[in-house]
Scaffold this motif. Structure first.
Motif, mmCIF file in Angstrom:
data_model
loop_
_atom_site.group_PDB
_atom_site.id
_atom_site.type_symbol
_atom_site.label_atom_id
_atom_site.label_comp_id
_atom_site.label_asym_id
_atom_site.label_seq_id
_atom_site.Cartn_x
_atom_site.Cartn_y
_atom_site.Cartn_z
ATOM 1 N N ARG A 1 0.213 9.080 -11.821
ATOM 2 C CA ARG A 1 -0.750 8.050 -11.416
ATOM 3 C C ARG A 1 -0.187 7.327 -10.198
ATOM 4 O O ARG A 1 1.022 7.192 -10.038
ATOM 5 N N GLU B 1 -6.619 3.975 -6.643
ATOM 6 C CA GLU B 1 -6.109 4.428 -7.927
ATOM 7 C C GLU B 1 -6.470 5.896 -8.142
ATOM 8 O O GLU B 1 -7.599 6.306 -7.904
ATOM 9 N N GLU C 1 -5.415 9.200 -10.900
ATOM 10 C CA GLU C 1 -4.655 9.819 -11.978
ATOM 11 C C GLU C 1 -4.853 11.323 -11.931
ATOM 12 O O GLU C 1 -5.957 11.803 -11.666
ATOM 13 N N GLN D 1 -3.814 15.075 -13.994
ATOM 14 C CA GLN D 1 -3.254 15.734 -15.161
ATOM 15 C C GLN D 1 -3.044 17.208 -14.842
ATOM 16 O O GLN D 1 -3.942 17.873 -14.324
ATOM 17 N N SER E 1 -8.283 15.870 -11.441
ATOM 18 C CA SER E 1 -8.161 14.579 -10.773
ATOM 19 C C SER E 1 -9.521 14.143 -10.252
ATOM 20 O O SER E 1 -10.239 14.938 -9.638
ATOM 21 N N THR F 1 2.797 8.163 -5.936
ATOM 22 C CA THR F 1 2.451 8.498 -7.324
ATOM 23 C C THR F 1 3.726 8.699 -8.120
ATOM 24 O O THR F 1 4.779 9.036 -7.573
#
Length: 315
Positions: free
Chosen positions: A65, A73, A75, A77, A94, A215
């Motif tokens: 993140r 912002e 995030e 995965q 994302s 990040t």
């Protein structure tokens, strides 16, 4: 298998995509006494290997993140979907966008050899032809090791065992890699033993403004990846089923249980922008219309071609 009440949501997807397409032309650093990268027998055996820093654990999701003071912002995965010989297929999710990325580790070099947006991760494409070649890391993993691409991107290991703290953990066994791009931008990435990339900062200057996006690793989730499957009755969605996906998952087993009919084979054929899912059943399903909706929704394709024990399906 858990069945949940229907939840209908309208999604608006906004994507941000950075593509780096690099050819391989790695050179030894002029300031380093280490052997050329791609080491093979020339790599000093006392140094750690890329496998130490990239374990590619099955059934593991790494969550990164942006730090709180970043310009936006974000995030991300990353889940290892398939492993085949020296290639590792990752599903990167994302901002509502799925990207399939393939990393290849060979001859002492870790390269990203393939990247494509919206190539759904349920398709094993570890044998696909490369469409990019970006060197992520190169052995020996020692201070001063340098590699360069034909596009003028230069990377160097600029620190080892530098302590870095993220919301997930504090790491001490690390490598810091600094990458300079031809446009003047640069990135600093930190790789931690057993976890891969845990911290990254990308800096770009435009006119009189310099912007950095940083990040860091916030979580490591062990276990299968969870997704959802919408079940239809005719044109109407009636329920949502939770599906748990393992690395190198056998999807024939999953759908045989859901549909109640044994499935011999599922094959996804890509032809340019057209993708078709072929499914061979051991017996005719309860409703081919409903089953067609299930497969086209799950694989995000327009065309579904069923067969029964290899024979064309006749309505």
């Amino acid at each position: 298998m858990k069945v949940k009440k229907l939840r209908l949501t309208k999604f608006s997807i906004v994507g941000l995509l950075f593509i780096v397409a690099c050819g391989a032309n790695e050179n030894e650093s002029e300031n380093s006494s280490y052997p050329p990268i791609g080491g093979g027998e020339s790599v000093v055996s006392s140094y750690p290997t890329i496998s130490d820093f990239f374990p590619f654990e099955a059934n593991t999701t790494f969550v990164t993140r942006t730090v709180p003071d970043s310009v936006f912002e974000l995030e991300e995965q990353m889940f290892t979907a398939f492993v085949s010989e020296n290639r590792f297929q990752q599903r990167v999710s994302s901002m509502g966008i799925d990207t399939t990325a393939i990393l290849q580790y060979s001859d002492g070099v870790l390269r990203q050899v393939f990247s494509e947006v919206n190539l759904y991760m349920y398709e094993d494409v570890t044998n696909v032809e490369p469409n990019t070649e970006f060197v992520v890391l190169a052995e020996p993993l020692a201070l001063g090791t340098t590699w360069q691409t034909v596009d003028g991107i230069t990377s160097q290991i600029t620190a080892v065992n530098k302590e870095i703290t993220t919301p997930f953990a504090t790491f001490t066994e690390t490598l810091e890699v600094t990458t300079d791009f031809p446009d003047g931008s640069y990135s600093v990435s930190v790789f931690a033993k057993g976890h891969g990339r845990v911290w990254d900062s990308y800096t770009i200057s435009f006119e009189d403004t310099t912007t950095s996006i940083t990040t860091h690793l916030v979580d490591v989730i062990h276990g299968p990846m969870q997704t959802e499957l919408v079940i239809f009755e005719g044109e109407d969605p009636i329920e949502i089923i939770d599906i748990y996906i393992n690395t190198n998952q056998n999807f024939e087993e999953i759908f045989s249980e859901i549909i109640g009919v044994s499935i011999n084979k599922i094959e996804v054929i890509r032809n340019g922008e057209d993708t078709t899912v072929y499914v061979d059943f051991a017996a005719e399903p309860y409703s081919m219309v409903n089953v067609s909706n299930i497969f086209t929704n799950f694989y995000r394709v327009l065309t579904f071609v069923p067969t029964i024990n290899g024979a064309p399906y006749a309505e």
